[in-house]
Design an enzyme around this catalytic site. Sequence first.
Site, PDB file in Angstrom:
ATOM      1  N   HIS A  27       0.672  -1.419  -0.242  1.00 51.64           N
ATOM      2  CA  HIS A  27      -0.259  -0.425   0.354  1.00 51.64           C
ATOM      3  C   HIS A  27       0.644   1.348   0.102  1.00 51.64           C
ATOM      4  CE1 HIS A  27      -0.051  -1.405   4.143  1.00 51.64           C
ATOM      5  NE2 HIS A  27       0.619  -0.064   5.190  1.00 51.64           N
ATOM      6  N   GLU A  78      -3.839   4.259   1.770  1.00 52.14           N
ATOM      7  CA  GLU A  78      -4.277   3.844   2.761  1.00 52.14           C
ATOM      8  C   GLU A  78      -4.155   5.570   3.692  1.00 52.14           C
ATOM      9  OE1 GLU A  78      -1.908   3.382   7.814  1.00 52.14           O
ATOM     10  OE2 GLU A  78      -1.310   1.994   6.020  1.00 52.14           O
ATOM     11  N   HIS A 100       1.997  11.465  -8.776  1.00 56.89           N
ATOM     12  CA  HIS A 100       0.926  10.829  -8.811  1.00 56.89           C
ATOM     13  C   HIS A 100       0.715   8.864  -8.940  1.00 56.89           C
ATOM     14  CE1 HIS A 100       1.752  10.265 -13.409  1.00 56.89           C
ATOM     15  NE2 HIS A 100       1.443   8.723 -13.639  1.00 56.89           N
ATOM     16  N   GLU A 149      -4.005   9.350 -13.021  1.00 56.85           N
ATOM     17  CA  GLU A 149      -3.632   9.429 -14.194  1.00 56.85           C
ATOM     18  C   GLU A 149      -5.059   8.186 -14.579  1.00 56.85           C
ATOM     19  OE1 GLU A 149      -1.312   7.993 -17.793  1.00 56.85           O
ATOM     20  OE2 GLU A 149      -0.145   7.939 -15.638  1.00 56.85           O
TER      21      GLU A 149
END
Length: 295
Positions: A27, A78, A100, A149
């Site tokens: 994550h 998270e 991004h 994106e």
Amino acid sequence: MATGSEAGKPAEVVLEWPKQDKKRMLHAVYRVGDLDRTIKCYTECFGMKLLRKRDVPEEKYTNAFLGFGPEDTNFALELTYSMFIDYGVDKYDIGAGFGHFAIANEDVYKLAETIKSSSCCKITREPGPVKGGSTVIAFAQDPDGYMFELIQRGPTPEPLCQVMLRVGDLDRSIMFYEKALGMKLLRKKDVPQYKYTIAMMGYAEEDKTTVLELTYNYGVTEYNKGNAYAQVAIGTDDVYKSAEAVELVTKELGGKILRQPGPLPGLNTKITSFLDPDGWKVVLVDHADFLKELH
């Protein structure tokens, strides 16, 4: 912690572990100003699921984990909201270094329309082919300013497909992630007309998993990292062996160990953490402990 040579292990033995380890991207962690608002945005606009929410009242913070599949097989975001730091703050400095996240979707045009119909997020680049290519992309921005994106792609087991970070020396970063973390260089592309080069690093092909997209802008060696994006977490079969390899590579290429390997108080999940040569934080988590924590 002793390095490979200090522990009597030759460097080549220490550095063999990242090649054998079955690491997995777990994550990305970052701060948001309104947890419920962001959860609403990601579920309604992007189609993510709220996987779990963890309230830690003694530390006055709350985490929410969102993604497209269960955490034992898929990457998650998270989101962190801390009453100590975040109370009364609704916006953070994302900085210029973080780029991004990316979401793969079979119909980016339709996804963009869904986003436009919501009041949570906004489209900042309309869907269409990339310049000089045929892949259809779009860009969306969430309420905290994080960019996503949107990439048109066929069915994939991992729609949450990229974390993009800017680096000051691409070859150094590639070598660091290969040697310290056992990642593979999946693709490297130079775009001289726009003065940047990208490298895709990961543990499986781009259409099968989440990858790190490392971006080098010609002539830029340092970036303001702000106070919003925190780190990426990666699962490992042995945090102690992994920390040995990381420490050895930081001596050669830069970066530093932040937390020596060992269990977290209260959770007993074993972790280690470090900064890469550009100062991006990575946390390595014992994968078996992580699965116990989930279940």
